[in-house]
Motif scaffolding. Structure first.
Motif, short mmCIF file in Angstrom:
data_model
loop_
_atom_site.label_atom_id
_atom_site.label_comp_id
_atom_site.label_asym_id
_atom_site.label_seq_id
_atom_site.Cartn_x
_atom_site.Cartn_y
_atom_site.Cartn_z
N ASP A 229 0.82 -1.21 0.00
CA ASP A 229 0.00 0.00 0.00
C ASP A 229 0.86 1.27 0.00
OD1 ASP A 229 -2.40 -1.50 0.34
OD2 ASP A 229 -2.15 -1.47 2.52
N LEU A 230 2.08 1.15 0.50
CA LEU A 230 2.86 2.34 0.82
C LEU A 230 3.21 3.21 -0.38
CD1 LEU A 230 5.16 0.91 3.64
CD2 LEU A 230 2.96 2.10 3.85
N PRO A 231 3.59 2.65 -1.55
CA PRO A 231 3.85 3.53 -2.69
C PRO A 231 2.64 4.36 -3.11
CG PRO A 231 4.84 1.38 -3.05
CD PRO A 231 3.96 1.25 -1.84
N ALA A 232 1.46 3.73 -3.17
CA ALA A 232 0.25 4.46 -3.55
C ALA A 232 -0.13 5.49 -2.49
CB ALA A 232 -0.91 3.49 -3.79
N PHE A 233 0.09 5.16 -1.22
CA PHE A 233 -0.20 6.10 -0.15
C PHE A 233 0.75 7.30 -0.24
CE2 PHE A 233 -0.17 7.15 4.56
CZ PHE A 233 -1.41 7.76 4.54
N ALA A 234 2.02 7.04 -0.53
CA ALA A 234 2.98 8.13 -0.68
C ALA A 234 2.60 9.02 -1.86
CB ALA A 234 4.38 7.56 -0.88
N GLU A 235 2.09 8.41 -2.92
CA GLU A 235 1.67 9.20 -4.09
C GLU A 235 0.56 10.16 -3.74
OE1 GLU A 235 -0.25 8.51 -8.56
OE2 GLU A 235 0.48 6.80 -7.39
N LEU A 236 -0.46 9.70 -2.99
CA LEU A 236 -1.55 10.61 -2.65
C LEU A 236 -1.09 11.67 -1.66
CD1 LEU A 236 -3.31 10.21 0.28
CD2 LEU A 236 -3.73 8.00 -0.76
N ASN A 237 -0.16 11.33 -0.76
CA ASN A 237 0.34 12.31 0.19
C ASN A 237 1.27 13.33 -0.44
OD1 ASN A 237 -0.91 11.55 2.66
ND2 ASN A 237 0.45 9.78 2.80
N ALA A 238 1.73 13.06 -1.66
CA ALA A 238 2.55 14.02 -2.40
C ALA A 238 1.71 14.90 -3.33
CB ALA A 238 3.61 13.28 -3.22
N ASP A 239 0.41 14.67 -3.37
CA ASP A 239 -0.49 15.44 -4.23
C ASP A 239 -0.86 16.74 -3.52
OD1 ASP A 239 -2.66 16.53 -5.60
OD2 ASP A 239 -3.52 14.57 -6.09
N PRO A 240 -0.49 17.90 -4.05
CA PRO A 240 -0.79 19.17 -3.37
C PRO A 240 -2.27 19.38 -3.11
CG PRO A 240 0.79 19.50 -5.16
CD PRO A 240 0.27 18.10 -5.29
N GLU A 241 -3.13 18.88 -4.00
CA GLU A 241 -4.56 19.07 -3.81
C GLU A 241 -5.07 18.23 -2.64
OE1 GLU A 241 -8.12 20.98 -4.49
OE2 GLU A 241 -6.12 21.39 -5.30
N VAL A 242 -4.57 17.01 -2.49
CA VAL A 242 -4.94 16.19 -1.33
C VAL A 242 -4.48 16.85 -0.04
CG1 VAL A 242 -4.55 13.97 -0.17
CG2 VAL A 242 -4.96 14.03 -2.64
#
Length: 206
Positions: free
Chosen positions: A73-86
């Motif tokens: 899960d961690l790569p996808a979670f890191a991706e969303l946490n790197a999204d400025p809009e999120v």
């Protein structure tokens, strides 16, 4: 970042009778004038080797699996946490991979120790990781339990936050016997305010 206009919404278990000072006054509703903020301060330096990353299923809803974290899960979670809009209402700054992983590690640890935590959400249909949701003790309200959520932007608008949070609220009230659950967000976070409204929460305070 300084907290601005902190405010809180609450939902109580109707099986419990109100006690003075315990339940909070209702308001006409959660609208653009009533809001708050949502921000978690997380401890770092936890050892993943001490945690079980087996994706233990805790709850299922019609469309979702609510479970502990898996390492994949961690790569996808890191991706969303790197999204400025999120991250717009979550401190406003994209997180590093290390910071993102620490949130998952913290959620695992809280679940192991307390039976609650901010944990993974998976779509039942295809097993896709969507984001996180769960119950936890938010640092600024340590005596309360908060329901919180965070989803990848491409998963917004499908009702996943409401469905996952409803599952966790039912678990909190029925299985854990919580008398109430709060949720906090920033004053202009209209999406989270709408979720709180759908969950039956009422505005409490700024």
């Amino acid at each position: 970042k300084e907290v601005r206009n902190p405010s809180c919404a609450v939902r109580c278990d109707e099986r419990h009778s109100p006690t003075p000072g315990a339940y909070l006054l209702p308001s006409p509703g959660l609208d653009g004038e009533t809001a708050g903020w949502l921000r978690c301060r997380l401890s770092h330096g936890r050892s993943p080797s001490l945690l079980d990353w087996n994706g233990l299923v805790i709850l299922e809803t019609p469309r979702l699996v609510l479970r502990t974290w898996r390492a994949d899960d961690l790569p996808a979670f890191a991706e969303l946490n790197a999204d400025p809009e999120v991250m717009r209402y979550l401190g406003g700054t994209a997180l590093s991979r290390e910071e993102s992983d620490s949130i998952a590690e913290w959620g695992q640890e809280r679940y192991a120790e307390e039976g609650i935590g901010l944990l993974a959400v998976e779509r039942r249909q295809d097993g896709v990781f969507l984001g996180m949701c769960g119950l936890h003790h938010q640092w600024s309200y340590p005596d309360d339990v908060e329901v919180a959520w965070r989803f990848a932007r491409r998963q917004w608008g499908y009702g996943y936050a409401t469905e996952a949070a409803t599952g966790w609220l039912d678990h909190g009230f029925l299985a854990l016997g919580l008398p109430r659950v709060i949720s906090i967000t920033e004053w202009d976070n209209e999406r989270s305010l709408a979720v709180m409204h759908r969950l039956g929460m009422t505005f409490d305070h700024e």
